[in-house]
Design a protein around this motif. Structure first.
Motif, mmCIF file in Angstrom:
data_model
loop_
_atom_site.group_PDB
_atom_site.id
_atom_site.type_symbol
_atom_site.label_atom_id
_atom_site.label_comp_id
_atom_site.label_asym_id
_atom_site.label_seq_id
_atom_site.Cartn_x
_atom_site.Cartn_y
_atom_site.Cartn_z
ATOM 1 N N ASP A 247 34.230 39.746 49.142
ATOM 2 C CA ASP A 247 35.210 40.844 49.109
ATOM 3 C C ASP A 247 35.606 41.123 47.660
ATOM 4 O O ASP A 247 34.759 41.145 46.782
ATOM 5 N N LEU A 248 36.896 41.230 47.429
ATOM 6 C CA LEU A 248 37.302 41.622 46.079
ATOM 7 C C LEU A 248 37.045 40.530 45.058
ATOM 8 O O LEU A 248 36.930 39.349 45.379
ATOM 9 N N SER A 249 36.969 40.979 43.804
ATOM 10 C CA SER A 249 36.656 40.076 42.699
ATOM 11 C C SER A 249 37.649 40.321 41.580
ATOM 12 O O SER A 249 38.365 41.325 41.569
ATOM 13 N N ASP A 250 37.635 39.450 40.625
ATOM 14 C CA ASP A 250 38.341 39.701 39.372
ATOM 15 C C ASP A 250 37.700 38.826 38.313
ATOM 16 O O ASP A 250 37.158 37.755 38.616
ATOM 17 N N ALA A 251 37.739 39.313 37.071
ATOM 18 C CA ALA A 251 37.204 38.529 35.964
ATOM 19 C C ALA A 251 38.339 37.706 35.368
ATOM 20 O O ALA A 251 39.474 38.183 35.288
ATOM 21 N N HIS B 278 42.148 38.987 51.163
ATOM 22 C CA HIS B 278 41.676 40.261 50.629
ATOM 23 C C HIS B 278 41.605 40.230 49.107
ATOM 24 O O HIS B 278 40.596 39.858 48.559
ATOM 25 N N GLY B 279 42.699 40.553 48.411
ATOM 26 C CA GLY B 279 42.604 40.647 46.957
ATOM 27 C C GLY B 279 42.702 39.303 46.267
ATOM 28 O O GLY B 279 43.379 38.393 46.729
ATOM 29 N N VAL B 280 41.959 39.196 45.139
ATOM 30 C CA VAL B 280 42.159 38.059 44.252
ATOM 31 C C VAL B 280 42.505 38.661 42.891
ATOM 32 O O VAL B 280 41.781 39.512 42.382
ATOM 33 N N ASP B 281 43.650 38.282 42.351
ATOM 34 C CA ASP B 281 44.101 38.872 41.096
ATOM 35 C C ASP B 281 44.455 37.768 40.097
ATOM 36 O O ASP B 281 45.227 36.864 40.409
ATOM 37 N N VAL B 282 43.881 37.911 38.904
ATOM 38 C CA VAL B 282 44.101 36.897 37.868
ATOM 39 C C VAL B 282 45.349 37.277 37.072
ATOM 40 O O VAL B 282 45.530 38.439 36.692
ATOM 41 N N PRO C 56 48.101 37.670 33.976
ATOM 42 C CA PRO C 56 47.821 38.185 32.629
ATOM 43 C C PRO C 56 47.361 37.105 31.646
ATOM 44 O O PRO C 56 46.533 37.372 30.775
ATOM 45 N N ASP C 57 47.866 35.882 31.794
ATOM 46 C CA ASP C 57 47.438 34.821 30.871
ATOM 47 C C ASP C 57 46.165 34.115 31.361
ATOM 48 O O ASP C 57 45.641 33.236 30.696
ATOM 49 N N GLY C 58 45.694 34.487 32.542
ATOM 50 C CA GLY C 58 44.450 33.922 33.053
ATOM 51 C C GLY C 58 44.604 32.558 33.709
ATOM 52 O O GLY C 58 43.624 31.963 34.136
ATOM 53 N N LYS C 59 45.844 32.072 33.808
ATOM 54 C CA LYS C 59 46.024 30.712 34.344
ATOM 55 C C LYS C 59 46.046 30.638 35.859
ATOM 56 O O LYS C 59 45.760 29.608 36.437
ATOM 57 N N TYR C 60 46.480 31.709 36.498
ATOM 58 C CA TYR C 60 46.662 31.648 37.950
ATOM 59 C C TYR C 60 45.825 32.717 38.640
ATOM 60 O O TYR C 60 45.610 33.805 38.099
ATOM 61 N N LEU C 61 45.400 32.392 39.864
ATOM 62 C CA LEU C 61 44.708 33.381 40.698
ATOM 63 C C LEU C 61 45.576 33.565 41.928
ATOM 64 O O LEU C 61 45.906 32.577 42.598
ATOM 65 N N VAL C 62 45.934 34.784 42.220
ATOM 66 C CA VAL C 62 46.790 35.035 43.371
ATOM 67 C C VAL C 62 45.939 35.689 44.455
ATOM 68 O O VAL C 62 45.285 36.707 44.214
ATOM 69 N N ILE C 63 45.938 35.093 45.627
ATOM 70 C CA ILE C 63 45.082 35.587 46.709
ATOM 71 C C ILE C 63 45.935 36.039 47.878
ATOM 72 O O ILE C 63 46.787 35.292 48.373
ATOM 73 N N GLY C 64 45.750 37.294 48.272
ATOM 74 C CA GLY C 64 46.506 37.857 49.394
ATOM 75 C C GLY C 64 45.895 37.396 50.699
ATOM 76 O O GLY C 64 44.692 37.518 50.917
ATOM 77 N N GLY C 65 46.728 36.876 51.607
ATOM 78 C CA GLY C 65 46.219 36.247 52.830
ATOM 79 C C GLY C 65 45.644 37.203 53.862
ATOM 80 O O GLY C 65 44.846 36.808 54.692
ATOM 81 N N LYS C 66 46.010 38.460 53.879
ATOM 82 C CA LYS C 66 45.607 39.465 54.880
ATOM 83 C C LYS C 66 45.911 38.985 56.301
ATOM 84 O O LYS C 66 46.854 39.473 56.911
ATOM 85 N N LEU C 67 45.156 38.024 56.830
ATOM 86 C CA LEU C 67 45.435 37.539 58.185
ATOM 87 C C LEU C 67 46.424 36.371 58.164
ATOM 88 O O LEU C 67 46.791 35.836 59.199
ATOM 89 N N ASP C 68 46.820 35.977 56.976
ATOM 90 C CA ASP C 68 47.734 34.846 56.816
ATOM 91 C C ASP C 68 48.980 35.425 56.134
ATOM 92 O O ASP C 68 48.866 36.317 55.304
ATOM 93 N N HIS D 42 47.125 43.028 48.052
ATOM 94 C CA HIS D 42 46.835 43.059 46.613
ATOM 95 C C HIS D 42 48.066 42.716 45.799
ATOM 96 O O HIS D 42 49.185 42.769 46.309
ATOM 97 N N THR D 43 47.817 42.433 44.530
ATOM 98 C CA THR D 43 48.892 41.980 43.658
ATOM 99 C C THR D 43 48.838 42.706 42.327
ATOM 100 O O THR D 43 47.762 43.002 41.820
ATOM 101 N N ALA D 44 50.032 43.026 41.799
ATOM 102 C CA ALA D 44 50.127 43.613 40.460
ATOM 103 C C ALA D 44 51.179 42.836 39.691
ATOM 104 O O ALA D 44 52.121 42.320 40.283
ATOM 105 N N PHE D 45 51.016 42.765 38.374
ATOM 106 C CA PHE D 45 51.896 41.916 37.572
ATOM 107 C C PHE D 45 52.935 42.718 36.808
ATOM 108 O O PHE D 45 52.743 43.878 36.476
#
Ligand code: RUQ
Ligand code: CUA
Length: 862
Positions: free
Chosen positions: A239-243, A333-337, A339-351, A400-403
């Motif tokens: 599904d979704l990606s992030d660098a 669903h979304g995986v969002d890194v 701004p400092d690149g230390k954390y990945l936040v993943i939206g549960g969608k079904l969770d 999804h997540t925005a910072f």
């Protein structure tokens, strides 16, 4: 101080009495609020988002246009739509798919030789430098027919489309690495990479997911297909990606939702995909090292070549510690890194949770080769608990997540709950929530996917808009809502109905990071951004024939197309290369030929080609499709298609003939008009020269354009004179008329240049005078008064001296009180108009007096 912050700092009573009300009597605003049922909150929202005429936005937002295959550009905070950029789908206004240059771009997106005339555009992304947006290029992916497009933000035009050689469906693009090295595009529905038939029973063996690393050449502004490569992945429906960025730079992350590898079968009595694909409690987050994959791909030993494209197999990635899996709550669903690149936040969608993974923990497990196991494909699995920073219960359907700019603060969309949650991903607690209308997918803060997100505005991209707008049939627009996130509580300020496609995602950028061109250099092919080999200058217009191929080199400039007659034979293949000779901003022409299904847009300087087969005999008018000038309708010509095997009877030209006296009178009249017009032009030219227009670039470019037009006159004039001396007054009148056309164009631009120069030269306005000018314009005073000229009202220049400041003040406040004075009576009689009471406040009137002082100080300029 930004207006918004100012508004925030003041109690509402003060704002309403002093700030918003300044322009209108407070009773008037009260009345409007009552009549329209507006609350104080509404008035505040309007004050935060409204842009007065001429004011520009702080941010530009680039939204995917979903199934329209386009990109929609709008502004924040005004939410005004500025442009639809044609990307995967032909779009006639821009000539996209109707001229040959843009057809070549679309051709890059052919799949197995089949032209794709639409796309499901999904995720836009900017070029980046150190993880910050640069605003040079925009990428967008097509989920339906896996492709990636490059849009040059100097021109806002699509310049390249590449088609993915191995994957059949995708969703995890476009994601850009922090220095624009690669654009990532991950598959969605697993399929055989070789594009051959393999039965679904062979799913585990023959079907694969994949992520393509498209190499971007920043200097050329194009994707380099041969340097691009793909990493093979298991058939897990990625599904979704992030660098990654900062500490996680070099890595990238992809979610998945079918680690069950279920393939459905309702028709065979099997449970549907939706049940089978969400059976397990967990799916896998894919963690891979794109830098290492790119390195590995350079050695032919490490790659399989599929469809002429390099693919790094799973085993190679695993053997080189470049690919790992971590369990994540099912079907996220979304995986969002961060701004400092230390954390990945993943939206549960079904969770109901969002899961925050800690990259440093992940990295430690990788370095220590501390694995919890391996999947069927031999990929090491990292322990979920050991990788997690923590989980927070947010609500139903986190996507999804925005910072925010504030450390640890972020926003997550809840699809099912129709909410945005503000929470802290470091302290793992919820801070605030707001309802949106309805079923939000993506959301974005300004520059929200960069290393420097801003904390002022948030866009909520709502999939449904039930009850928000006037009904326009069963297909509803979607709703982009603007939320003010600058304060302790989120505030909803604006609803923008999006009338095109399902706009999946947006990216936004500070407007001052963009420096788009306003014109092209003469003879530019806008799609290659190089000089066109078909560029045609004035005097080079021609028609060439080679067998059945007719090539026309044509030019367009206000207000004619040269040539104006093109004659071909039935069955000829006709190519028309068109060049705009315009240099002035916003002087766009369009080109269409009756029933040939071609259209071109010719922005100033552009060269573009249309091509068609003249299959039927007949007469086909062609014309300019943009209302470019007063003589726009005259900007036309005829394509004559003759059957070479037919004899056409000769015809007698009819038409009413003028008597010699009438002709003589007409000739004299046009010659006199031209003399008078030229005199006006000379006064303008004198003014411009005396005032040194060359020093002001904006004025200079207008004058250059005006003089260009003027420079064409001598040649035409000599034709007129030659005809007159031969006694051919008919031709002489026509040529004199053309002289006049050039004069009108010269005067048109010349007068604009003069007004602009006056503004450049005038003494700087005091603040009060500036406010006065605004009040003057707002009151519509310029409807009757033209500075420096008597119009439908008197010229205001000098009136302070004539009547005194006090008189002008009193007259503006209450004109009627002076209607009986002889001076005013005289004016009313002369103009046959009474000055209306504009209900200016005393403050505004004082400001207007200051503005009039400024006018008097600069009287010689007007
Ligand atoms: S995805 S609505 Cu198509 Cu970007 Cu989540
Ligand atoms: Cu050119 Cu209309």
């Amino acid at each position: 101080m930004r207006v918004k912050n100012l508004l925030k700092a003041l109690p509402i009573g003060i704002i309403l009495s002093s700030f918003c009300f300044a322009a209108y009597a407070s009773s008037e605003l009260d009345a409007i609020m009552k009549a329209r049922g507006l609350s104080e909150k509404d008035i505040l929202a309007a004050a935060k988002t409204y842009q007065p005429s001429g004011r520009k936005d702080e941010y530009l937002v680039f939204s995917s246009g979903g199934q329209s295959g386009q990109v929609i550009v709008y502004g924040v905070p005004s939410m005004r739509i500025y442009k639809y950029i044609a990307v995967f789908t032909p779009e006639p206004w821009q000539g996209y798919g109707y001229d040959e240059e843009s057809k070549k771009v679309l051709e890059g997106g052919k799949i197995n030789g089949r032209a794709m005339t639409w796309g499901d555009s999904h995720h836009p992304a900017f070029t980046e430098k150190n993880g910050e947006y640069t605003g040079d290029y925009l990428f967008i992916n097509d989920k339906a027919n896996p492709r990636l497009a490059v849009i040059d933000l100097k021109t806002f035009e699509t310049v390249q489309i590449v088609s993915n050689p191995v994957i059949k469906s995708e969703h995890g693009g476009a994601f850009v690495t922090p220095n624009s090295e690669y654009v990532l595009e991950a598959s969605q529905y697993a399929a055989p990479l070789d594009r051959n038939y393999h039965p679904l029973e062979a799913f585990e063996n023959a079907y694969r997911g994949a992520v393509t690393l498209w190499k971007f050449d920043l200097d050329k502004g194009r994707i380099n297909e041969t340097e691009s490569l793909t990493l093979e992945l298991p058939p897990y429906n990625q599904d979704l990606s992030d660098a990654g960025k900062g500490v996680s730079d070099g890595w990238a992350f992809i979610n998945s939702f079918n680690t069950e590898m279920y393939t459905g079968g309702i028709e065979a009595g099997l449970p549907p995909n939706e049940a089978g694909m969400s059976r397990n409690d967990h799916d896998y987050l894919h963690v891979f090292n794109w830098k290492k994959i790119a390195e590995l791909g350079k050695d032919p030993k490490n790659v399989k070549v599929i469809n002429g494209h390099r693919v790094v197999p799973i085993e190679v990635a695993v053997a080189n510690d470049a690919l790992f899996l971590i369990p994540e709550p099912k079907s996220p669903h979304g995986v969002d890194v961060s701004p400092d690149g230390k954390y990945l936040v993943i939206g549960g969608k079904l969770d109901t949770h969002a899961s925050v993974y800690d990259f440093e923990k992940i990295k430690k497990l990788i370095d220590a080769k501390d694995y919890a196991g391996k999947d069927t494909f031999g990929i090491p699995i990292l322990d979920m608990k050991k990788s997690l920073h923590g989980q927070v219960e947010l609500g139903l359907g986190p996507l999804h997540t925005a910072f925010d700019s504030k450390d640890g603060v972020l926003y997550t969309s809840l699809y099912v709950d129709s909410q945005v949650v503000r929470w802290d991903y470091k302290k793992l607690k919820v801070l605030d929530r707001i309802n949106v209308h309805y079923n939000i997918g993506h959301l974005d803060s300004m520059e929200g996917k960069s290393t420097k997100p801003k904390g002022d505005w948030l866009l909520a991209l709502d999939k449904l808009s039930i009850d928000r707008f006037n009904p326009v049939g069963p297909l509803h627009p979607q709703n982009h809502q603007l939320i003010d996130i600058s304060g302790p509580k989120m505030e909803l300020t604006y609803d923008l109905p999006i009338p095109l496609g399902e706009p999946h995602d947006v990216v936004s950028i500070a407007a001052d990071k963009l420096t788009p061109k306003v014109t092209f250099d003469i003879g530019t092919d806008s799609r290659t951004e190089k000089p066109s080999p078909y560029a045609t200058l004035a005097g080079q217009e021609r028609v060439e024939r080679d067998g059945n191929n007719v090539t026309v080199y044509a030019t367009m400039v206000r207000s004619h197309i040269n040539p104006e007659r093109i004659t071909v034979n039935k069955g000829d293949h006709v190519k028309i290369h068109l060049s705009s000779l315009e240099r002035a901003q916003d002087e766009t022409h369009g080109f269409a030929v009756d029933s040939m299904n071609v259209h071109a847009s010719l922005e100033p300087g552009k060269t573009v080609t249309v091509e068609f087969d003249a299959t039927e005999e007949g007469v086909f008018p062609y014309y300019c499709t943009e209302f470019c000038s007063a003589l726009h309708l005259e900007m036309m010509g005829y394509l004559m298609v003759k059957d070479p095997n037919k004899q056409y009877a000769a015809v007698d030209a009819k038409g009413t003939k003028l008597t010699p006296e009438q002709l003589q009178a007409q000739y004299k009249k046009i010659v006199d008009t031209n003399k008078a017009t030229d005199a006006v032009i000379q006064t303008v030219v004198k003014y411009l020269k005396e005032k040194g227009y060359e020093k002001y670039p904006a004025v200079n470019s207008m004058v250059t354009d005006a003089l260009d037009q003027y420079g064409k006159i001598p040649e035409v004039k000599s034709k007129a004179d030659a005809a007159a001396s031969k006694g051919d007054l008919d031709q002489a009148v026509l040529w004199e008329n053309q002289v006049w056309q050039y004069m009108v164009k010269t005067a048109d631009v010349g007068l604009r240049a003069k007004a602009r120069l006056a503004r450049e030269l005038a003494t700087p306005m005091s603040e009060a005078a500036g406010r006065g000018e605004k009040a003057y314009l707002r009151g519509g005073c310029n409807g009757c008064h033209v500075i420096g000229q008597v119009s439908s009202g008197p010229d205001l220049t000098g009136s302070l001296k004539r009547k005194g400041e006090q008189w002008v003040y009193e007259f503006t406040m209450d004109p009627e009180s002076k209607f009986n004075e002889p001076y005013t009576k005289g004016m009313i009689h002369y103009f046959n108009l009474r000055m209306p009471n504009q209900h200016m406040t005393s403050e505004e009137t004082k400001d207007i007096v200051e503005y009039m002082k400024w006018i008097d100080n600069n009287a010689d300029l007007f």
